[in-house]
Design a protein around this motif. Structure first.
Motif, mmCIF file in Angstrom:
data_model
loop_
_atom_site.group_PDB
_atom_site.id
_atom_site.type_symbol
_atom_site.label_atom_id
_atom_site.label_comp_id
_atom_site.label_asym_id
_atom_site.label_seq_id
_atom_site.Cartn_x
_atom_site.Cartn_y
_atom_site.Cartn_z
ATOM 1 N N GLY A 112 41.904 77.118 35.748
ATOM 2 C CA GLY A 112 41.365 76.179 36.721
ATOM 3 C C GLY A 112 40.976 74.898 36.013
ATOM 4 N N ARG A 140 46.632 76.135 40.235
ATOM 5 C CA ARG A 140 47.369 76.599 41.412
ATOM 6 C C ARG A 140 48.005 75.454 42.184
ATOM 7 N NH1 ARG A 140 43.867 79.853 45.707
ATOM 8 N NH2 ARG A 140 42.776 77.856 45.640
ATOM 9 N N SER A 158 49.267 79.605 38.926
ATOM 10 C CA SER A 158 48.000 80.199 39.354
ATOM 11 C C SER A 158 47.604 81.359 38.455
ATOM 12 C CB SER A 158 48.138 80.682 40.798
ATOM 13 O OG SER A 158 47.023 81.455 41.180
ATOM 14 N N THR A 160 46.135 84.074 39.179
ATOM 15 C CA THR A 160 46.408 85.378 39.779
ATOM 16 C C THR A 160 47.896 85.676 39.911
ATOM 17 O OG1 THR A 160 46.202 84.363 41.979
ATOM 18 C CG2 THR A 160 44.233 85.406 41.046
ATOM 19 N N VAL A 178 37.294 77.625 37.419
ATOM 20 C CA VAL A 178 37.586 77.831 38.835
ATOM 21 C C VAL A 178 36.310 77.740 39.656
ATOM 22 C CG1 VAL A 178 39.603 79.243 38.353
ATOM 23 C CG2 VAL A 178 37.365 80.339 38.614
ATOM 24 N N LYS A 179 36.474 77.601 40.958
ATOM 25 C CA LYS A 179 35.314 77.553 41.848
ATOM 26 C C LYS A 179 34.662 78.934 41.906
ATOM 27 C CE LYS A 179 37.260 73.854 44.690
ATOM 28 N NZ LYS A 179 36.375 72.841 44.071
ATOM 29 N N HIS A 181 33.734 80.961 44.197
ATOM 30 C CA HIS A 181 34.271 81.988 45.089
ATOM 31 C C HIS A 181 35.619 82.528 44.622
ATOM 32 C CE1 HIS A 181 36.377 78.395 46.718
ATOM 33 N NE2 HIS A 181 37.316 79.267 47.060
ATOM 34 N N GLN A 182 36.254 81.865 43.643
ATOM 35 C CA GLN A 182 37.525 82.330 43.117
ATOM 36 C C GLN A 182 37.362 83.172 41.851
ATOM 37 O OE1 GLN A 182 39.174 78.409 42.479
ATOM 38 N NE2 GLN A 182 40.298 78.438 44.422
ATOM 39 N N ALA A 185 38.548 87.128 41.548
ATOM 40 C CA ALA A 185 39.995 87.345 41.494
ATOM 41 C C ALA A 185 40.566 86.897 40.154
ATOM 42 C CB ALA A 185 40.681 86.599 42.637
ATOM 43 N N VAL A 186 40.064 85.800 39.637
ATOM 44 C CA VAL A 186 40.553 85.282 38.360
ATOM 45 C C VAL A 186 40.182 86.224 37.222
ATOM 46 C CG1 VAL A 186 40.276 83.426 36.666
ATOM 47 C CG2 VAL A 186 40.653 82.880 39.076
#
Length: 379
Positions: A112, A140, A158, A160, A178-179, A181-182, A185-186
C-alpha cells in the motif's frame, strides 16, 4: 566520527549549521548506497549505557536530548529537564532507541502506498537513504501504480493477489501502508511469506502492534510508526514504538529511515493516539491556519500572493524559534516567545485578544483530542 558530529549531521538540511564542527550528513548524501555496511555503532553514542541515569547524562553531555539530536551540546531542551529525576523508573530497551550494530537494509517494500506511503518513498529517495532499484510497492489502484512507476521503483499488484508475496521476496523491510480496514486481509496474505529476517513497519493509524503480531508468525519483528506528510520535504515529525520481538538493530533501522526524512522520537504505544492527533493530523491544522492568516491579510489590503508567502514564512520562522529557543538553543516555551512579541497596548495584544475571544486556543486543543479519539476508534 564522534557522536556529536553525527547528531549534527542528522539534522534536517533546512537547519542552518555552525561553521565549527559542521560536516556532510551521510544519511542525506547521494553516496549513501555505499553506507549500509559501514555505518554500525557510531550512530548513537549512548548505546553502551550502564544504568539509566548514566545513559541520560551521557546523552546530555553529547547534546542529545530525549532522542532528539541538537546541533550543539548547549542546545538543551526543556524536554530534558526530567532526565536527572531521581524518582524516574529505569527505562527498558523499548523505551530508548539505541541503534547498535548494522546499517540500513538494502531493500524497502511498501504494501500500500497512498499519500503517506508516496511521501515516504519520495522522502527516502530525496534524502539518498535509498535508490529506486531498492524500493518496491504493492498497489491495487491502476492510477496509483502509474504514478509510482514514474519514480522508477518496482511495482507489484494488489497485496491480496500476490503482491504481498512479491514484496516479501524482494524486501528486507516491509512497510504496511494500507488503510486500517484493509489490514486484516493484507496481513493474511503476507503471513505465509514473512520470516524473522524481515522487519515489519506499520504506518497505519490506530492499528496496535499486538494485532499485527498476532496475525503474523511468532517472533516477527514489528515496529509501529506514525509519520506525517512533511516527510515529503524531509521535515517530518515521526514517533515509533518497538514491538515485543523488535531488536536494537530494528530500532536503528527505523530511526535511521525516519530520521532521514525529519525527526523521530520513541514513545510508549499508549501515547500513539495522541501522536496521531498531534503530528499525524497536525499539518492540516497548520495549513488551515496559514490560509486563514493570509485571508486576513488580503481582507486588510495585501495582495494574495504576498499574503500567502508572508503567512507561511511567519509560521515557519516562529516554529523554528520554538525549536531553537529563540536563538539561544534548545526548545523555548511558546508563551515566553509570545510575550516578547507583545507590547503594552500594541497591535499584537489586540490581535491576541480577538483570538482568545474566538476560542482559537481551545479549538486547536479540541482538534487534537478529536483526532486522537478517532485514532482510538480505528483500533
Amino acid at each position: 566520527m564522534n557522536s556529536l558530529g553525527l547528531c549534527q549531521q542528522l539534522l534536517p538540511c533546512s537547519v542552518p549549521r555552525r561553521s565549527s564542527g559542521a560536516c556532510a550528513c551521510p544519511v542525506r548524501d547521494s553516496s549513501v548506497a555505499n553506507l549500509y555496511s559501514s555505518w554500525s555503532a557510531s550512530l548513537w553514542s549512548c548505546q553502551q549505557h550502564k544504568g539509566v541515569k548514566q545513559h541520560k547524562r551521557h546523552k546530555r553531555a553529547q547534546g542529545c536530548a530525549a532522542g532528539l539530536p541538537f546541533r550543539e551540546a548547549q542546545h538543551e531542551s526543556l524536554i530534558t529537564q526530567d532526565l536527572d529525576d531521581d524518582d524516574e523508573p529505569d527505562a527498558s530497551s523499548s523505551d530508548i532507541a539505541r541503534p547498535e550494530q548494522a546499517g540500513l537494509p538494502d531493500r524497502i517494500g511498501f504494501l500500500g502506498a497512498g499519500k503517506m506511503g508516496e511521501a515516504l518513498i519520495r522522502g527516502f529517495l530525496a534524502s539518498g537513504v535509498s535508490v529506486p532499484s531498492n524500493i518496491s510497492a504493492s498497489v491495487r489502484n491502476a492510477e496509483r501504480q502509474r504514478a509510482l512507476s514514474m519514480l522508477g521503483i518496482q511495482i507489484f499488484g494488489s497485496a491480496t493477489d500476490g503482491g504481498a508475496a512479491e514484496i516479501a521476496a524482494n524486501s528486507d523491510i516491509i512497510i504496511l501502508g494500507v488503510k486500517p480496514h484493509q489490514m486484516d486481509a493484507v496481513l493474511s496474505s503476507l503471513a505465509p511469506h514473512v520470516t524473522t529476517n524481515h522487519l515489519i513497519i506499520s504506518i497505519a493509524a490506530g492499528i496496535r502492534i499486538s494485532s499485527i503480531e498476532n496475525a503474523l508468525p511468532d517472533a516477527t519483528h514489528v515496529v509501529r510508526v506514525m509519520p506525517n506528510t512533511p516527510c515529503l520535504i524531509r521535515e517530518a515529525a515521526s514517533a515509533y514504538v518497538l514491538g515485543n520481538h523488535a531488536t536494537p538493530l530494528d530500532a536503528s533501522r527505523t530511526f535511521a529511515l525516519m530520521r532521514s526524512v525529519g525527526v523521530a522520537v520513541t514513545v510508549e504505544e499508549r501515547m500513539m493516539d495522541a501522536v496521531t492527533g498531534l503530528s499525524g493530523s497536525g499539518p492540516a491544522y497548520v495549513f488551515l491556519m496559514v490560509e486563514a492568516l493570509a485571508d486576513g491579510a488580503v481582507a486588510s489590503g495585501l495582495p494574495r500572493d504576498k499574503a500567502l508567502f508572508l503567512a507561511a514564512q511567519t509560521v515557519a520562522g516562529a516554529s523554528r524559534m520554538v525549536l531553537e529557543g529563540g536563538g539561544n538553543g534548545g526548545i523555548a516555551h511558546p508563551a515566553l516567545l509570545k510575550d516578547h512579541v507583545t507590547s503594552p497596548a500594541g497591535t499584537t495584544i489586540a490581535g491576541l485578544a480577538e483570538l482568545e475571544a474566538c476560542g482559537v486556543r481551545s479549538a486547536f486543543m479540541r482538534a487534537v483530542k478529536a483526532a486522537s479519539r478517532r485514532s482510538e476508534e480505528l483500533t
